[in-house]
Write a protein that holds these residues in place. Structure first.
Motif, PDB file in Angstrom:
ATOM      1  N   PHE A 122       0.829  -1.207   0.000  1.00 52.52           N
ATOM      2  CA  PHE A 122       0.000   0.000   0.000  1.00 52.52           C
ATOM      3  C   PHE A 122       0.868   1.263   0.000  1.00 52.52           C
ATOM      4  N   LYS A 123       1.924   1.239   0.802  1.00 56.36           N
ATOM      5  CA  LYS A 123       2.838   2.385   0.844  1.00 56.36           C
ATOM      6  C   LYS A 123       3.478   2.619  -0.524  1.00 56.36           C
ATOM      7  N   ALA A 124       3.911   1.526  -1.146  1.00 60.00           N
ATOM      8  CA  ALA A 124       4.548   1.637  -2.457  1.00 60.00           C
ATOM      9  C   ALA A 124       3.558   2.141  -3.513  1.00 60.00           C
ATOM     10  N   TRP A 125       2.292   1.787  -3.366  1.00 63.48           N
ATOM     11  CA  TRP A 125       1.265   2.209  -4.329  1.00 63.48           C
ATOM     12  C   TRP A 125       0.691   3.598  -4.003  1.00 63.48           C
ATOM     13  N   GLY A 126       1.104   4.169  -2.878  1.00 62.57           N
ATOM     14  CA  GLY A 126       0.587   5.475  -2.477  1.00 62.57           C
ATOM     15  C   GLY A 126      -0.811   5.436  -1.902  1.00 62.57           C
ATOM     16  N   VAL A 127      -1.210   4.310  -1.359  1.00 62.55           N
ATOM     17  CA  VAL A 127      -2.553   4.143  -0.780  1.00 62.55           C
ATOM     18  C   VAL A 127      -2.473   4.353   0.725  1.00 62.55           C
ATOM     19  N   ARG A 128      -3.395   5.156   1.280  1.00 60.55           N
ATOM     20  CA  ARG A 128      -3.321   5.530   2.697  1.00 60.55           C
ATOM     21  C   ARG A 128      -4.614   5.193   3.437  1.00 60.55           C
ATOM     22  N   LYS A 129      -4.463   5.040   4.739  1.00 60.93           N
ATOM     23  CA  LYS A 129      -5.585   4.919   5.683  1.00 60.93           C
ATOM     24  C   LYS A 129      -6.554   3.797   5.309  1.00 60.93           C
ATOM     25  N   THR A 130      -6.012   2.649   4.997  1.00 63.53           N
ATOM     26  CA  THR A 130      -6.876   1.500   4.733  1.00 63.53           C
ATOM     27  C   THR A 130      -7.322   0.868   6.051  1.00 63.53           C
ATOM     28  N   LYS A 131      -8.379   0.066   5.968  1.00 60.92           N
ATOM     29  CA  LYS A 131      -8.878  -0.633   7.152  1.00 60.92           C
ATOM     30  C   LYS A 131      -8.737  -2.131   6.940  1.00 60.92           C
ATOM     31  N   MET A 132      -7.944  -2.777   7.779  1.00 57.44           N
ATOM     32  CA  MET A 132      -7.777  -4.225   7.711  1.00 57.44           C
ATOM     33  C   MET A 132      -8.781  -4.907   8.638  1.00 57.44           C
ATOM     34  N   LEU A 133      -9.542  -5.855   8.091  1.00 58.55           N
ATOM     35  CA  LEU A 133     -10.452  -6.660   8.903  1.00 58.55           C
ATOM     36  C   LEU A 133      -9.655  -7.820   9.494  1.00 58.55           C
ATOM     37  N   ARG A 134      -9.690  -7.952  10.797  1.00 57.91           N
ATOM     38  CA  ARG A 134      -8.945  -9.030  11.453  1.00 57.91           C
ATOM     39  C   ARG A 134      -9.771 -10.311  11.477  1.00 57.91           C
ATOM     40  N   GLY A 135      -9.074 -11.425  11.285  1.00 61.58           N
ATOM     41  CA  GLY A 135      -9.743 -12.714  11.279  1.00 61.58           C
ATOM     42  C   GLY A 135      -9.605 -13.442  12.608  1.00 61.58           C
ATOM     43  N   ASP A 136     -10.122 -14.661  12.632  1.00 64.07           N
ATOM     44  CA  ASP A 136     -10.034 -15.527  13.810  1.00 64.07           C
ATOM     45  C   ASP A 136      -9.304 -16.801  13.433  1.00 64.07           C
ATOM     46  N   LEU A 137      -8.467 -17.282  14.338  1.00 63.70           N
ATOM     47  CA  LEU A 137      -7.735 -18.531  14.121  1.00 63.70           C
ATOM     48  C   LEU A 137      -8.489 -19.664  14.791  1.00 63.70           C
ATOM     49  N   HIS A 138      -8.834 -20.694  14.031  1.00 59.36           N
ATOM     50  CA  HIS A 138      -9.542 -21.829  14.625  1.00 59.36           C
ATOM     51  C   HIS A 138      -9.262 -23.100  13.822  1.00 59.36           C
ATOM     52  N   LYS A 139      -9.502 -24.206  14.485  1.00 57.31           N
ATOM     53  CA  LYS A 139      -9.300 -25.511  13.854  1.00 57.31           C
ATOM     54  C   LYS A 139     -10.630 -26.022  13.326  1.00 57.31           C
ATOM     55  N   VAL A 140     -10.628 -26.494  12.087  1.00 52.82           N
ATOM     56  CA  VAL A 140     -11.815 -27.079  11.470  1.00 52.82           C
ATOM     57  C   VAL A 140     -11.432 -28.461  10.973  1.00 52.82           C
ATOM     58  N   GLY A 141     -11.943 -29.494  11.654  1.00 56.77           N
ATOM     59  CA  GLY A 141     -11.519 -30.846  11.319  1.00 56.77           C
ATOM     60  C   GLY A 141     -10.044 -31.012  11.620  1.00 56.77           C
ATOM     61  N   SER A 142      -9.272 -31.394  10.607  1.00 56.96           N
ATOM     62  CA  SER A 142      -7.833 -31.597  10.804  1.00 56.96           C
ATOM     63  C   SER A 142      -7.008 -30.417  10.309  1.00 56.96           C
ATOM     64  N   SER A 143      -7.672 -29.357   9.835  1.00 49.69           N
ATOM     65  CA  SER A 143      -6.936 -28.217   9.291  1.00 49.69           C
ATOM     66  C   SER A 143      -7.139 -26.972  10.144  1.00 49.69           C
ATOM     67  N   TRP A 144      -6.305 -25.969   9.875  1.00 51.40           N
ATOM     68  CA  TRP A 144      -6.367 -24.700  10.609  1.00 51.40           C
ATOM     69  C   TRP A 144      -6.694 -23.566   9.660  1.00 51.40           C
ATOM     70  N   GLU A 145      -7.461 -22.607  10.173  1.00 48.05           N
ATOM     71  CA  GLU A 145      -7.872 -21.467   9.376  1.00 48.05           C
ATOM     72  C   GLU A 145      -7.667 -20.177  10.163  1.00 48.05           C
ATOM     73  N   TYR A 146      -7.035 -19.216   9.506  1.00 49.27           N
ATOM     74  CA  TYR A 146      -7.102 -17.839   9.992  1.00 49.27           C
ATOM     75  C   TYR A 146      -8.046 -17.159   9.018  1.00 49.27           C
ATOM     76  N   GLU A 147      -9.270 -16.871   9.470  1.00 54.19           N
ATOM     77  CA  GLU A 147     -10.308 -16.511   8.512  1.00 54.19           C
ATOM     78  C   GLU A 147     -11.097 -15.278   8.927  1.00 54.19           C
ATOM     79  N   VAL A 148     -11.361 -14.429   7.935  1.00 53.28           N
ATOM     80  CA  VAL A 148     -12.388 -13.400   8.032  1.00 53.28           C
ATOM     81  C   VAL A 148     -13.629 -14.017   7.392  1.00 53.28           C
ATOM     82  N   SER A 149     -14.731 -14.095   8.125  1.00 61.21           N
ATOM     83  CA  SER A 149     -15.901 -14.826   7.652  1.00 61.21           C
ATOM     84  C   SER A 149     -16.503 -14.192   6.406  1.00 61.21           C
ATOM     85  N   SER A 150     -17.146 -15.021   5.591  1.00 60.63           N
ATOM     86  CA  SER A 150     -17.817 -14.515   4.385  1.00 60.63           C
ATOM     87  C   SER A 150     -18.943 -13.557   4.748  1.00 60.63           C
ATOM     88  N   GLN A 151     -19.569 -13.793   5.888  1.00 63.81           N
ATOM     89  CA  GLN A 151     -20.639 -12.892   6.319  1.00 63.81           C
ATOM     90  C   GLN A 151     -20.100 -11.486   6.580  1.00 63.81           C
TER      91      GLN A 151
END
Length: 399
Positions: free
Chosen positions: A117-146
């Motif tokens: 973003f800095k290199a592209w000259g883009v400022r003041k963006t908002k990052m949505l933070r995800g949640d880390l959880h285990k689903v079955g045998s795999s792990w996800e750091y996910e921002v929900s589709s909802q």
């Protein structure tokens, strides 16, 4: 030539994969499955627009792969530069077979994007933070589709979705399931009764499994308050609903009138009648339909798992309704057309999941199981660890 690679996050496991297979095949779209990581299904396919992907109800997200890297050192995000703008919302989701891998690569992607973003000259963006959880045998750091839908991330920003499949597949989310639309059709319709209605997303999956297209006619011979009919109408499919309960028929009519007005739907024929599924000839009078989607019986919820014998008694009684209606359903289904039928499944005290064999009875009236490469056996269980009564889905083809 299959020019694109896509990552789909599945909401209902095998049922979602079956919906993808039926839906894409019905649209004559070529694809092949090249991998699975937890809930993620990885496809190679011809280019498919977000509008087409949005017709799937059993998929949380669809992302288009734009890079494959061993790690952060090979990462180039410049393809996203044109979509970046001041004050935009963005997100990162990662899927892997280990916790450390999912968490660490999410942090790497986030940091790489901030530097970009800095290199592209883009400022003041908002990052949505995800949640880390285990689903079955795999792990996800996910921002929900909802949340992606609520924040309009796909339309006004972007999500980078990464899956560890040998290397890291780096993709951009191009479609998410329409949570708000399904919720509106569920909660804002005039007549509601969750004790007797199927969730709208599952209803849409059933419609997609039948292969009905715009202008076709779908029958629900146990239509209740019209949830399955409504999802078919949204797809431009003509519908015929039948139910023995006059009050439910009136409720279905009101719900469908509301739907047609709310969504300004034209050129779709809606018919709902009081009648019996085993006597469809009295209503259809020789007409045949292009698909059947129905849930004849929804058993009441159970607080505790019953003994096997009690569950078997419940299911035997329920099965009678199915067996009586199958000849009439088959008679009014066109040759080579499909019927998606939901049956109850009961989790017992002995930790067994019991149902009944609808396929054997269906075969007696010319309905054979529809073979899908994504399905090992029917019924397809819609698993819910919180419930003792669950749903199983059969898909039949006539002929």
């Amino acid at each position: 030539m299959l020019a694109k690679k896509y990552v789909l996050t599945l909401a209902y496991g095998t049922l979602s994969e079956a919906e993808v297979e039926a839906y894409l095949t019905n649209l004559n779209l070529n694809y092949k499955v090249v991998g699975r990581v937890g809930r993620c299904l990885i496809l190679e396919a011809e280019e498919i627009s977000p509008r087409i992907w949005s017709g799937l109800a059993g998929i949380h997200k669809v992302a288009e792969v734009f890079a494959e890297v061993d790690g952060a050192e090979g990462l180039n995000l410049d393809t996203l530069a044109e979509s970046a703008s001041d004050k935009m919302r963005w997100a990162v989701s990662t899927y892997s077979d280990s916790r450390d891998s999912a968490e660490e690569f999410a942090e790497t992607l986030q940091q790489s994007l901030k530097e970009a973003f800095k290199a592209w000259g883009v400022r003041k963006t908002k990052m949505l933070r995800g949640d880390l959880h285990k689903v079955g045998s795999s792990w996800e750091y996910e921002v929900s589709s909802q949340r992606l839908q609520e924040e309009r991330v796909v339309e006004e920003g972007f999500e980078v979705l990464a899956v560890k499949h040998k290397n890291w597949l780096i993709s951009r989310t191009i479609a998410v399931v329409d949570h708000l639309g399904y919720r509106q059709r569920d909660l804002e319709r005039p007549i509601q009764d969750p004790k007797i209605t199927i969730p709208p997303k599952l209803a849409r999956i059933l419609v997609n499994l039948t292969g009905c297209k715009r202008g076709d006619t779908l029958l629900d011979p146990f239509c209740g308050l019209g949830t399955i009919l409504a999802e078919a109408v949204i797809c431009g499919v003509n519908v015929i609903g039948v139910d023995a309960d006059a009050s439910r028929v009136e409720g279905a009519r009101r719900n469908l009138r509301w739907l047609v007005e709310q969504y300004k739907i034209e050129d779709v024929r809606v018919e709902v009648y009081v009648g019996y599924a085993e006597k469809l000839h009295k209503i259809l009078r020789g007409r045949a339909v292009d698909g059947v989607a129905t849930e004849p019986i929804l058993l009441p919820p159970l607080k505790q798992p019953p003994p096997d014998q009690e569950a078997e008694r419940m299911l035997e009684k329920a099965s009678e309704t199915y067996y009586k209606s199958l000849p009439s359903i088959s008679k009014h289904l066109k040759p080579e057309k499909k019927a998606a039928i939901v049956i109850p499944c009961v989790k017992t005290r002995s930790r067994r999941i019991l149902s009944f064999d609808l396929a054997m009875e269906a075969s007696k009236v010319g309905l054979r199981l529809c073979r899908l490469t994504s399905v090992e056996k029917f019924p397809i269980l819609v698993e819910d660890p919180t419930q003792m009564v669950m749903r199983g889905v059969y898909l039949f083809k006539k002929g």
